[in-house]
Every structure is written in structure tokens, then in C-alpha cells.
Design a protein around this motif. Structure first.
Motif, PDB file in Angstrom:
ATOM      1  N   ALA A   1       0.825  -1.214   0.000  1.00  0.00           N
ATOM      2  CA  ALA A   1       0.000   0.000   0.000  1.00  0.00           C
ATOM      3  C   ALA A   1       0.857   1.260   0.000  1.00  0.00           C
ATOM      4  O   ALA A   1       0.550   2.238  -0.695  1.00  0.00           O
ATOM      5  CB  ALA A   1      -0.940   0.000   1.207  1.00  0.00           C
ATOM      6  N   GLY A   2       1.935   1.258   0.774  1.00  0.00           N
ATOM      7  CA  GLY A   2       2.813   2.422   0.795  1.00  0.00           C
ATOM      8  C   GLY A   2       3.447   2.670  -0.554  1.00  0.00           C
ATOM      9  O   GLY A   2       3.538   3.817  -1.023  1.00  0.00           O
ATOM     10  N   MET A   3       3.897   1.603  -1.197  1.00  0.00           N
ATOM     11  CA  MET A   3       4.480   1.711  -2.534  1.00  0.00           C
ATOM     12  C   MET A   3       3.471   2.274  -3.528  1.00  0.00           C
ATOM     13  O   MET A   3       3.771   3.207  -4.287  1.00  0.00           O
ATOM     14  CB  MET A   3       4.947   0.339  -2.986  1.00  0.00           C
ATOM     15  CG  MET A   3       5.398   0.262  -4.426  1.00  0.00           C
ATOM     16  SD  MET A   3       5.321  -1.424  -5.060  1.00  0.00           S
ATOM     17  CE  MET A   3       3.546  -1.724  -5.059  1.00  0.00           C
ATOM     18  N   LEU A   4       2.264   1.715  -3.515  1.00  0.00           N
ATOM     19  CA  LEU A   4       1.236   2.183  -4.449  1.00  0.00           C
ATOM     20  C   LEU A   4       0.861   3.634  -4.178  1.00  0.00           C
ATOM     21  O   LEU A   4       0.584   4.396  -5.119  1.00  0.00           O
ATOM     22  CB  LEU A   4      -0.002   1.287  -4.352  1.00  0.00           C
ATOM     23  CG  LEU A   4       0.162  -0.135  -4.886  1.00  0.00           C
ATOM     24  CD1 LEU A   4      -1.080  -0.967  -4.571  1.00  0.00           C
ATOM     25  CD2 LEU A   4       0.438  -0.139  -6.383  1.00  0.00           C
ATOM     26  N   THR A   5       0.869   4.040  -2.925  1.00  0.00           N
ATOM     27  CA  THR A   5       0.587   5.436  -2.585  1.00  0.00           C
ATOM     28  C   THR A   5       1.630   6.356  -3.220  1.00  0.00           C
ATOM     29  O   THR A   5       1.303   7.403  -3.789  1.00  0.00           O
ATOM     30  CB  THR A   5       0.561   5.625  -1.061  1.00  0.00           C
ATOM     31  OG1 THR A   5      -0.492   4.829  -0.506  1.00  0.00           O
ATOM     32  CG2 THR A   5       0.333   7.081  -0.684  1.00  0.00           C
ATOM     33  N   ALA A   6       2.901   5.974  -3.124  1.00  0.00           N
ATOM     34  CA  ALA A   6       3.966   6.779  -3.720  1.00  0.00           C
ATOM     35  C   ALA A   6       3.842   6.845  -5.237  1.00  0.00           C
ATOM     36  O   ALA A   6       4.328   7.787  -5.866  1.00  0.00           O
ATOM     37  CB  ALA A   6       5.320   6.216  -3.322  1.00  0.00           C
ATOM     38  N   LEU A   7       3.171   5.862  -5.830  1.00  0.00           N
ATOM     39  CA  LEU A   7       2.986   5.826  -7.280  1.00  0.00           C
ATOM     40  C   LEU A   7       1.678   6.470  -7.722  1.00  0.00           C
ATOM     41  O   LEU A   7       1.349   6.442  -8.912  1.00  0.00           O
ATOM     42  CB  LEU A   7       3.046   4.379  -7.773  1.00  0.00           C
ATOM     43  CG  LEU A   7       4.421   3.702  -7.677  1.00  0.00           C
ATOM     44  CD1 LEU A   7       4.321   2.227  -8.035  1.00  0.00           C
ATOM     45  CD2 LEU A   7       5.424   4.405  -8.578  1.00  0.00           C
ATOM     46  N   GLY A   8       0.919   7.020  -6.768  1.00  0.00           N
ATOM     47  CA  GLY A   8      -0.276   7.774  -7.134  1.00  0.00           C
ATOM     48  C   GLY A   8      -1.600   7.216  -6.687  1.00  0.00           C
ATOM     49  O   GLY A   8      -2.648   7.837  -6.906  1.00  0.00           O
ATOM     50  N   ALA A   9      -1.611   6.031  -6.069  1.00  0.00           N
ATOM     51  CA  ALA A   9      -2.872   5.493  -5.545  1.00  0.00           C
ATOM     52  C   ALA A   9      -3.286   6.270  -4.300  1.00  0.00           C
ATOM     53  O   ALA A   9      -2.471   6.937  -3.658  1.00  0.00           O
ATOM     54  CB  ALA A   9      -2.720   4.014  -5.211  1.00  0.00           C
ATOM     55  N   ARG A  10      -4.546   6.146  -3.944  1.00  0.00           N
ATOM     56  CA  ARG A  10      -5.052   6.832  -2.749  1.00  0.00           C
ATOM     57  C   ARG A  10      -5.840   5.819  -1.909  1.00  0.00           C
ATOM     58  O   ARG A  10      -6.809   5.219  -2.395  1.00  0.00           O
ATOM     59  CB  ARG A  10      -5.934   8.018  -3.132  1.00  0.00           C
ATOM     60  CG  ARG A  10      -6.521   8.770  -1.943  1.00  0.00           C
ATOM     61  CD  ARG A  10      -7.230  10.036  -2.401  1.00  0.00           C
ATOM     62  NE  ARG A  10      -8.035  10.617  -1.345  1.00  0.00           N
ATOM     63  CZ  ARG A  10      -7.574  11.338  -0.335  1.00  0.00           C
ATOM     64  NH1 ARG A  10      -6.275  11.572  -0.231  1.00  0.00           N
ATOM     65  NH2 ARG A  10      -8.386  11.833   0.576  1.00  0.00           N
ATOM     66  N   PHE A  11      -5.411   5.645  -0.663  1.00  0.00           N
ATOM     67  CA  PHE A  11      -6.089   4.762   0.284  1.00  0.00           C
ATOM     68  C   PHE A  11      -6.526   5.589   1.478  1.00  0.00           C
ATOM     69  O   PHE A  11      -5.718   6.316   2.061  1.00  0.00           O
ATOM     70  CB  PHE A  11      -5.148   3.638   0.739  1.00  0.00           C
ATOM     71  CG  PHE A  11      -4.647   2.784  -0.395  1.00  0.00           C
ATOM     72  CD1 PHE A  11      -5.472   1.849  -1.004  1.00  0.00           C
ATOM     73  CD2 PHE A  11      -3.351   2.928  -0.871  1.00  0.00           C
ATOM     74  CE1 PHE A  11      -5.016   1.076  -2.058  1.00  0.00           C
ATOM     75  CE2 PHE A  11      -2.879   2.160  -1.918  1.00  0.00           C
ATOM     76  CZ  PHE A  11      -3.721   1.227  -2.517  1.00  0.00           C
ATOM     77  N   THR A  12      -7.804   5.463   1.829  1.00  0.00           N
ATOM     78  CA  THR A  12      -8.341   6.305   2.886  1.00  0.00           C
ATOM     79  C   THR A  12      -9.153   5.494   3.880  1.00  0.00           C
ATOM     80  O   THR A  12      -9.619   4.390   3.587  1.00  0.00           O
ATOM     81  CB  THR A  12      -9.235   7.419   2.298  1.00  0.00           C
ATOM     82  OG1 THR A  12     -10.220   6.826   1.438  1.00  0.00           O
ATOM     83  CG2 THR A  12      -8.415   8.412   1.494  1.00  0.00           C
ATOM     84  N   ASP A  13      -9.340   6.091   5.082  1.00  0.00           N
ATOM     85  CA  ASP A  13     -10.174   5.450   6.098  1.00  0.00           C
ATOM     86  C   ASP A  13     -11.615   5.917   5.943  1.00  0.00           C
ATOM     87  O   ASP A  13     -11.958   6.619   4.974  1.00  0.00           O
ATOM     88  CB  ASP A  13      -9.616   5.730   7.493  1.00  0.00           C
ATOM     89  CG  ASP A  13      -9.622   7.217   7.853  1.00  0.00           C
ATOM     90  OD1 ASP A  13     -10.361   8.007   7.212  1.00  0.00           O
ATOM     91  OD2 ASP A  13      -8.895   7.597   8.794  1.00  0.00           O
ATOM     92  N   ALA A  14     -12.458   5.542   6.886  1.00  0.00           N
ATOM     93  CA  ALA A  14     -13.886   5.839   6.770  1.00  0.00           C
ATOM     94  C   ALA A  14     -14.183   7.330   6.765  1.00  0.00           C
ATOM     95  O   ALA A  14     -15.218   7.759   6.250  1.00  0.00           O
ATOM     96  CB  ALA A  14     -14.644   5.155   7.915  1.00  0.00           C
ATOM     97  N   SER A  15     -13.281   8.140   7.317  1.00  0.00           N
ATOM     98  CA  SER A  15     -13.482   9.585   7.333  1.00  0.00           C
ATOM     99  C   SER A  15     -12.931  10.264   6.091  1.00  0.00           C
ATOM    100  O   SER A  15     -13.063  11.483   5.929  1.00  0.00           O
ATOM    101  CB  SER A  15     -12.824  10.193   8.582  1.00  0.00           C
ATOM    102  OG  SER A  15     -11.410  10.146   8.471  1.00  0.00           O
ATOM    103  N   GLY A  16     -12.286   9.481   5.216  1.00  0.00           N
ATOM    104  CA  GLY A  16     -11.692  10.047   4.011  1.00  0.00           C
ATOM    105  C   GLY A  16     -10.260  10.504   4.193  1.00  0.00           C
ATOM    106  O   GLY A  16      -9.663  11.054   3.262  1.00  0.00           O
ATOM    107  N   ALA A  17      -9.686  10.249   5.371  1.00  0.00           N
ATOM    108  CA  ALA A  17      -8.309  10.659   5.633  1.00  0.00           C
ATOM    109  C   ALA A  17      -7.329   9.620   5.098  1.00  0.00           C
ATOM    110  O   ALA A  17      -7.628   8.414   5.114  1.00  0.00           O
ATOM    111  CB  ALA A  17      -8.095  10.841   7.130  1.00  0.00           C
ATOM    112  N   PRO A  18      -6.154  10.060   4.629  1.00  0.00           N
ATOM    113  CA  PRO A  18      -5.140   9.089   4.165  1.00  0.00           C
ATOM    114  C   PRO A  18      -4.724   8.151   5.288  1.00  0.00           C
ATOM    115  O   PRO A  18      -4.715   8.519   6.468  1.00  0.00           O
ATOM    116  CB  PRO A  18      -3.978   9.989   3.741  1.00  0.00           C
ATOM    117  CG  PRO A  18      -4.579  11.323   3.473  1.00  0.00           C
ATOM    118  CD  PRO A  18      -5.716  11.453   4.444  1.00  0.00           C
ATOM    119  N   LEU A  19      -4.380   6.930   4.920  1.00  0.00           N
ATOM    120  CA  LEU A  19      -4.003   5.934   5.917  1.00  0.00           C
ATOM    121  C   LEU A  19      -2.622   6.214   6.496  1.00  0.00           C
ATOM    122  O   LEU A  19      -1.740   6.740   5.820  1.00  0.00           O
ATOM    123  CB  LEU A  19      -3.980   4.541   5.290  1.00  0.00           C
ATOM    124  CG  LEU A  19      -5.285   3.975   4.745  1.00  0.00           C
ATOM    125  CD1 LEU A  19      -5.046   2.544   4.266  1.00  0.00           C
ATOM    126  CD2 LEU A  19      -6.379   4.009   5.805  1.00  0.00           C
TER     127      LEU A  19
END
Length: 413
Positions: A147-165
Motif C-alpha cells: 500500500a505504501g508503494m502504491l501510494t507513492a505511485l499515485g494510488a489513494r487509500f483512505t479510512d472511513a473519514s476520508g483521511a489518508p491511511l
């Protein structure tokens, strides 16, 4: 004149493959100075992958980059640019467990270590304009599914409040939404991933269960991490990895367990799920062999569109090891610990197979050779522990004892 090929793996936590190969060579030429010794340091995708390519490919250039390490602080690293435009990036030197073990601030980070630094190095290679990528994913410090790798490549992962993980497993358990639409595209020639691991992402043989304990996860944490990875897979690849009863979350704890009723992938009002185009280009899921490699980073790279391959075989192909062996009179291979599992796909066994196919004898040098190890494929074997008198002595000066091993093999020739 005898022609010797030295194709050793790194001696993990002790000495890298390139330095180990050079030490064996130095010992050999002390005894047989007229011989030709060719260095082909090997790797299977873990520690030493960059060194193997740098030593074997003329004109390879190290490209410095600063990345976020698995402890959350900046670390100096590099990726390798080959003359044909290939970029080689190694997880071990950007998000690897060795970075934590060498960190004076304190040890393993089972909940918080992530793979962002690896992704940042990949992004640097892409920004440079590489034609293709070769990615080594051994020696991971984390269990974040990439997930961290994909985030650095432009993916977005968020929690129920919409905040980044948050990084690592701690963030993954709060995952509510995955958006891969912003992922950087693969380079024109694609990306291949080097690994010697065939584990799936989840379950008893998965990333958390098999490799989590060595990263600091206890039994309870392994169960939580496995469930988080299953949840992650269900969001990244809807329908490919349904949660099993054994991998369910405790839904009474909202912080640790997002609702099962959360949408698999949040969609725009116009309809289609926000996925990366690579999803339709190849067939994969959480059960794909190798998806559990490097704490699930194999799965994350599959989601990007990369191809998983056996690490030792592809490295050997790229450094033309078979051709070098075919022209040799002897091959010396080795690794830090040669044990009962080493015959199943590890570098020494693979090199011995190549040597046998060419009718060339192979010799083994290892930090230790355990009682259950099968050394029948080798014409000779040397244990650094036996040479030095103890494991502590051999680990204290690995280059010295590798030189001694090279000299011992030369005298026996």
C-alpha cells in the motif's frame, strides 16, 4: 589456465554478493594467480540485487535518491540505470528490514513499517524515463500489501473519514476505500518483479502468517494483519479475495475493523470503479503465487500490472550467467546459510543446476552448512563457520573468511 566463475548470493546481514564474490576471487588468485576469475554476483530479488546487476552489466549507473525509510525517516538510496534503458530498483535498500536492524533508534516496527520508500524509488526511475523496470522485492520490513508503494505511485487509500491511511498494518486495518485511478502508468516495456517466494497473499501460507513473525508480529497481530490484507485485496480487486471466517475482523472495534458493508471500490457518480487500466491486462488475484512476497508487496505490484518471475532465474538470464558457466572450468556459488531448504529454489542450488547442465563442476561456500543440508550437487563445500572456528568469528570478519575459503578451494583444485 583454469577459468573460474564466482556466482554467490549475499551472505545476509553480513556481506553483499558483490563484495563476497570479490573476496572469494582474491583468495583464489593468492594461490592460483594465473587463473582467470570471472565475477557474476547473484541475487534472487532481495538484498544485493542492485550489486549483482552493477557488477555484471558494463555501463550500469547508480542513480542516487532520497526516500522515506521503513522507520519513517529519510534514507539515502539509489536505483540502477542500465545502458538499455532498464531501471533496477531494490526494496531491500529502500524499505528493507536491514534498515531497521541497522537503525540506532530501535529495531523492528511490525505495525508501522511500510513500503513508501520503495515506491518513491520506483517513481524516481519512472520520472527519469526508463524503458522498463526490474524490481527486487526481498528483505521487506513490513506487511502492508504494498500500500505504501502504491501510494507513492499515485494510488489513494483512505479510512472511513476520508483521511489518508497511516503507514503499515496500523493504517491498513482502517482501510475503507481504494482509488487506483491516479497510479503512474507502467513504463513502455513493463515491469518484472524478482522474488523467490511463491506464497499467496492471505491465509495459513500467506504474507502475515509465514513472514509476519520475523517482522515482529505475534500470533494475535498475525491474525489482524492477515484480515487487513484480505480486506485490502477485496478493495483493490473486488471479488478476487472474499474474506473468509478465519480472516474476519472484530467489527466491534471500528478503529481496527472497517465495516464489511463498505463499498468494494468507491465509484464516481458516472459509474465505473476507479481502477488502474492494468487490471484488465493480466489475470491475477490474492492467491497468485508470489502475491504474498515482501509482506504482500507482490500483490500490490500485480495490482499495478507488473509480472512476477522467479528471481534467481531472471537475474541469471539478465547477467548472462549460463553463458559464463558454459565457458568455465569451475563455478563457485554460495550464501549465508545453506540448509535443508536451500535446495528448493535458492541461488546455490540454481547455480549448481546451471553448472550441471553444462558439465561444469560446482563448489559451495556458505557461512554455515547445516546437518540436514544436501550438498551432493557440489564437488566441494566450505563452511566459513568451520574455517573460523565459530559463527561469531566468521560473522565478525566475513570478507577475511571468504578469502580463506577461496584459497582453500584453489589449493584443492
Amino acid at each position: 589456465m583454469t577459468r573460474v566463475v564466482v556466482a554467490v548470493d549475499s551472505f545476509k546481514g553480513s556481506i553483499g554478493a558483490a563484495d563476497a564474490a570479490a573476496a572469494v576471487r582474491d583468495g583464489w588468485v593468492e594461490v592460483r594467480g594465473a587463473d582467470e576469475v570471472v565475477l557474476r554476483p547473484m541475487a534472487d530479488g532481495g538484498e544485493g540485487t542492485l550489486d549483482a546487476f552493477a557488477a555484471a552489466v558494463p555501463g550500469a549507473r547508480r542513480m542516487p535518491v532520497t526516500v522515506c525509510g521503513p522507520h519513517g525517516r529519510e534514507v539515502p538510496a539509489s536505483w540502477l540505470l542500465l545502458p538499455d534503458g532498464t531501471g533496477v530498483v531494490e526494496l531491500a535498500s529502500t524499505s528493507g528490514i536491514e534498515l531497521l536492524q541497522a537503525d540506532g533508534a530501535g529495531g523492528l516496527r511490525p505495525w508501522d513499517a511500510g513500503t513508501r520508500g520503495f515506491g518513491e524509488a520506483i517513481a524516481a526511475a519512472l520520472d527519469h524515463g526508463v524503458e522498463r523496470l526490474v524490481l527486487g522485492i526481498g528483505s521487506s520490513a513490513s506487511t502492508d500489501g504494498g500500500a505504501g508503494m502504491l501510494t507513492a505511485l499515485g494510488a489513494r487509500f483512505t479510512d472511513a473519514s476520508g483521511a489518508p491511511l497511516a503507514p503499515g498494518v496500523r493504517g491498513l486495518v482502517a482501510l475503507a476505500d481504494a482509488d487506483l485511478s491516479g497510479l503512474h502508468p507502467l513504463p513502455p516495456g513493463g515491469a518484472v518483479v524478482l522474488s523467490d517466494v511463491t506464497n499467496p497473499l492471505c491465509g495459513p501460507g500467506g504474507a502475515a502468517a509465514v513472514f509476519g513473525p520475523q517482522k515482529g508480529l505475534d500470533a494475535e497481530a498475525v491474525a489482524v494483519a492477515d484480515a487487513a490484507l484480505a480486506r485490502f485485496a477485496g478493495l483493490v480487486a473486488p471479488g478476487a479475495a472474499p474474506l473468509s471466517p478465519a480472516a474476519s475482523f472484530d467489527t466491534s472495534d471500528a478503529e481496527r475493523a472497517p465495516s464489511r458493508r463498505a463499498r468494494p471500490l468507491r465509484t464516481d457518480h458516472s459509474g465505473p470503479a476507479r481502477q488502474h487500466p492494468a487490471h484488465s491486462a493480466h489475470v491475477w488475484d490474492a492467491g497468485t503465487p508470489g502475491a504474498g512476497a515482501a509482506g504482500g508487496t507482490g500483490f500490490g505490484l500485480l495490482a499495478w500490472g507488473a509480472e512476477l518471475v522467479r528471481g534467481a532465474e531472471r537475474v541469471a538470464e539478465l547477467i548472462h550467467l549460463a553463458e559464463a558457466i558454459a565457458a568455465a572450468d569451475l563455478v563457485i556459488t554460495g550464501e549465508g546459510s545453506y540448509d535443508g531448504q536451500s535446495a528448493a529454489g535458492k541461488v546455490p542450488a540454481f547455480v549448481a543446476q546451471l553448472a550441471s547442465a553444462s558439465g561444469v563442476p560446482a563448489a559451495l561456500v556458505a557461512g554455515r552448512i547445516t546437518a540436514d543440508a544436501d550438498t551432493s550437487a557440489f564437488a566441494a563445500s566450505v563452511s566459513l563457520t568451520e574455517l573460523a572456528g565459530s559463527p561469531e568469528a566468521s560473522l565478525a570478519a566475513p570478507a577475511d573468511w571468504l578469502r580463506a575459503a577461496g584459497a582453500a578451494l584453489a589449493r584443492a583444485r
